[in-house]
Write an enzyme that holds these catalytic residues in place. Structure first.
Site, PDB file in Angstrom:
ATOM      1  N   ASP A 104     -60.620 -34.633  23.534  1.00 48.58           N
ATOM      2  CA  ASP A 104     -60.539 -35.735  24.510  1.00 48.58           C
ATOM      3  C   ASP A 104     -59.591 -36.887  24.147  1.00 48.58           C
ATOM      4  OD1 ASP A 104     -62.824 -34.255  24.926  1.00 48.58           O
ATOM      5  OD2 ASP A 104     -64.201 -35.939  24.805  1.00 48.58           O
ATOM      6  N   GLU A 110     -70.309 -35.726  30.617  1.00 43.27           N
ATOM      7  CA  GLU A 110     -69.634 -36.310  29.453  1.00 43.27           C
ATOM      8  C   GLU A 110     -68.541 -37.269  29.933  1.00 43.27           C
ATOM      9  OE1 GLU A 110     -69.909 -32.871  26.123  1.00 43.27           O
ATOM     10  OE2 GLU A 110     -68.370 -32.476  27.614  1.00 43.27           O
TER      11      GLU A 110
HETATM   12  C1  FRU Z   1     -66.092 -33.830  25.622  1.00 45.23           C
HETATM   13  C2  FRU Z   1     -66.890 -34.031  24.345  1.00 45.23           C
HETATM   14  C3  FRU Z   1     -67.528 -35.412  24.329  1.00 45.23           C
HETATM   15  C4  FRU Z   1     -67.701 -35.687  22.871  1.00 45.23           C
HETATM   16  C5  FRU Z   1     -66.474 -35.036  22.276  1.00 45.23           C
HETATM   17  C6  FRU Z   1     -66.667 -34.459  20.907  1.00 45.23           C
HETATM   18  O1  FRU Z   1     -65.094 -32.890  25.522  1.00 45.23           O
HETATM   19  O2  FRU Z   1     -67.874 -33.013  24.227  1.00 45.23           O
HETATM   20  O3  FRU Z   1     -68.713 -35.516  25.076  1.00 45.23           O
HETATM   21  O4  FRU Z   1     -67.769 -37.047  22.570  1.00 45.23           O
HETATM   22  O5  FRU Z   1     -66.072 -34.016  23.176  1.00 45.23           O
HETATM   23  O6  FRU Z   1     -65.465 -34.053  20.359  1.00 45.23           O
END
Ligand code: FRU
Length: 492
Positions: A35, A205
């Site tokens: 992300d 998320e």
């Molecule tokens: C989304 C996610 C988030 C988390 C991160 C961990 O892709 O699952 O919810 O903070 O990636 O790398």
């Protein structure tokens, strides 16, 4: 001649796989990225942090990698901003400029608000910088929001300033929780949204929330974007959005709970975030061009993970209701090099106007007028001996499709070889397409960004041909412009 060695094999492999390194999309210098995080503009720089595992090309102990840009096109890689520690891994989050020193970390301190994840327990935390984000200190009294005890998923804080207080949106299962604060350290729960709205096929998320103009700007709405871990429009993860009102404490959708709106109908646009404090008041977003369904096995070698081009968001009233439109940011025009332009012309079945043209990094902008009998028309890009990626509009079905079944390497994951589609109504009998092609991705913006398809592809390097086609009858090409795009600069 020397005998091949293991080392030579590795190098050969490396070259082979580096052909997928994009020319103008952001990728980490090496290893794993997911992300985008902490996006904020401050003193002439767009900051881009990202979920980063510096030790491997697969997900692992998460850090915040960091880069800055003055123009959203050319990026300088900076040292890792946040490292995991005994309190946990550094998961996704956001960053703000504390203009009024509300937290007491210093005048105009940059403050990152992130999730610590330790043994699946998640808390919200702060780190700050007073040197333009070059060095970071974690707040001594972390966490600022403790784990509530009853929630497994409690992460990805998006924080922004609203009138006279800070707002935090937090993802918790199939719900977004809202908190308010005046100093970023003490937070009060102020409301929640979800619990049955939109797509709930996967965990929610990486929320984002912002107000943007509707059409000519005389009206506006709040938009809440949410990553859904599974059940996306093209399978696996996807990004949905809600339109409504926000009073500084809670969000209310103006659509019924069963309405599902997707920001992008391709397979590879996830966890997008927008920049806080954008100097021109634009709302600009970019997303991770991958999908949790196969993110860990995409066929790159020394690096894995790429971001979409930045997109400027607006809202448009359509016959179905208000919808989000995404347009490539105007800064991308800086990359335009050789330009090919065609005057209005009728395209006949069986003829390829683009015969002989080649390109791996391209922008294609076209407007088509639908004529009688035409069944389907569009472009093939990254065409080689037995490879092609097909972008087509099917007239009767009123759908835009992106077909990557023959795009190159597809066997590394089930269902990667697929056709992705989105409903698209012609406007005054016209269909417009703006397409960005790079070494391993395709982004299609149709009818001024009302429908978007983003897909990764892994073609051979030499598959660079182009075709324009129509089936069933002629289609009128009102205009066509193709630009070879220069590579962006990525440096340390
Ligand atoms: C989304 C996610 C988030 C988390 C991160 C961990 O892709 O699952 O919810 O903070 O990636 O790398």
């Amino acid at each position: 001649m020397t005998e091949p060695t293991a080392r030579n094999d590795v190098l050969q492999n490396q070259n082979m796989h580096d052909m997928y390194r994009p020319e103008y999309h952001f990728t980490p210098p090496s290893n794993w990225m997911n992300d985008p995080n902490g996006m904020v503009f401050f003193e002439g720089e767009y900051h881009l942090f990202y979920q980063y595992n510096p030790k491997a090309t697969v997900w692992g102990p998460m850090h915040w990698g960091h880069a800055v840009s003055k123009d959203l096109i050319n990026w300088q890689h900076l040292p890792i901003a946040l490292h995991p520690d005994e309190q946990g891994m550094i998961f996704s989050g956001s960053a703000v400029v504390d203009w009024n020193n509300s937290a007491g970390f210093g005048e105009k301190a940059l403050i990152a608000i992130f999730t610590y994840n330790k043994d699946h327990l998640e808390t919200q935390n702060l780190a700050f910088s007073t040197d333009k984000a070059r060095t970071w200190t974690k707040y001594a009294d972390n966490p600022v929001i403790a784990h509530p005890g009853n929630l497994n998923d409690f992460r990805d804080p998006k924080v922004f300033w609203h009138e006279d207080h800070w707002v935090m949106c937090l993802a918790a299962g199939d719900t977004i929780l809202f908190y308010t604060s005046t100093n970023l350290k003490q937070w009060e729960p102020s409301g929640s949204f979800g619990g049955g709205y939109g797509s709930t096929n996967g965990v929610w998320e990486t929320p984002d929330l912002f107000k943007i103009p509707l059409d000519d700007g005389s009206d506006s709405r709040w938009v809440l974007t949410v990553g859904v871990g599974n059940g996306g429009p093209a399978g696996g993860s996807g990004t949905q959005y809600f339109i409504g009102a926000f009073d500084g404490e809670r969000f209310v959708s103006e659509n019924p709970r069963e309405v599902i709106l997707w920001a992008d109908h391709g397979a590879d646009y996830y966890a997008p975030q927008s920049w806080n404090d954008e100097p021109n008041s634009r709302r600009m977003m970019l997303g991770w061009m991958s999908n949790w369904h196969y993110a860990k096995v995409t066929p790159t070698f020394t690096w894995r993970g790429v971001f979409s081009i930045p997109r400027e968001l607006s809202l448009t009233q359509t016959t179905n209701g208000i919808r989000l439109a995404h347009k490539p940011v105007r800064e991308l025009e800086k990359l335009r090099n050789i330009h090919y332009h065609w005057r209005p012309t009728a395209i006949q079945p069986g003829l390829n106007l683009l015969d002989g043209l080649q390109g791996k990094a391209l922008e294609i902008a076209a407007e088509f007028q639908i004529a009688k009998n035409v069944k389907c028309f569009g472009f093939c890009v990254r065409v080689g001996m037995d490879e092609r990626t097909i972008i087509s509009y099917r007239v009767k079905e009123k759908t835009l499709q992106l077909d990557r079944t023959l795009s190159g390497k597809v066997e590394f994951a089930d269902a990667f070889a697929a056709v992705h589609s989105v409903e698209l109504q012609p406007v005054d009998n016209l269909i417009s397409l703006q397409i960005f092609v790079d070494s391993s991705s395709i982004e299609v913006f149709a009818n001024h960004g009302l429908a978007v398809l983003t897909d990764c592809i892994f073609p051979s390097d030499h598959s660079q041909g182009l075709e324009l086609f129509t089936e069933g009858g002629q289609v009128i090409l009102n205009s066509l412009d193709i630009y070879q795009l220069d590579p962006a600069k990525f440096h340390n």
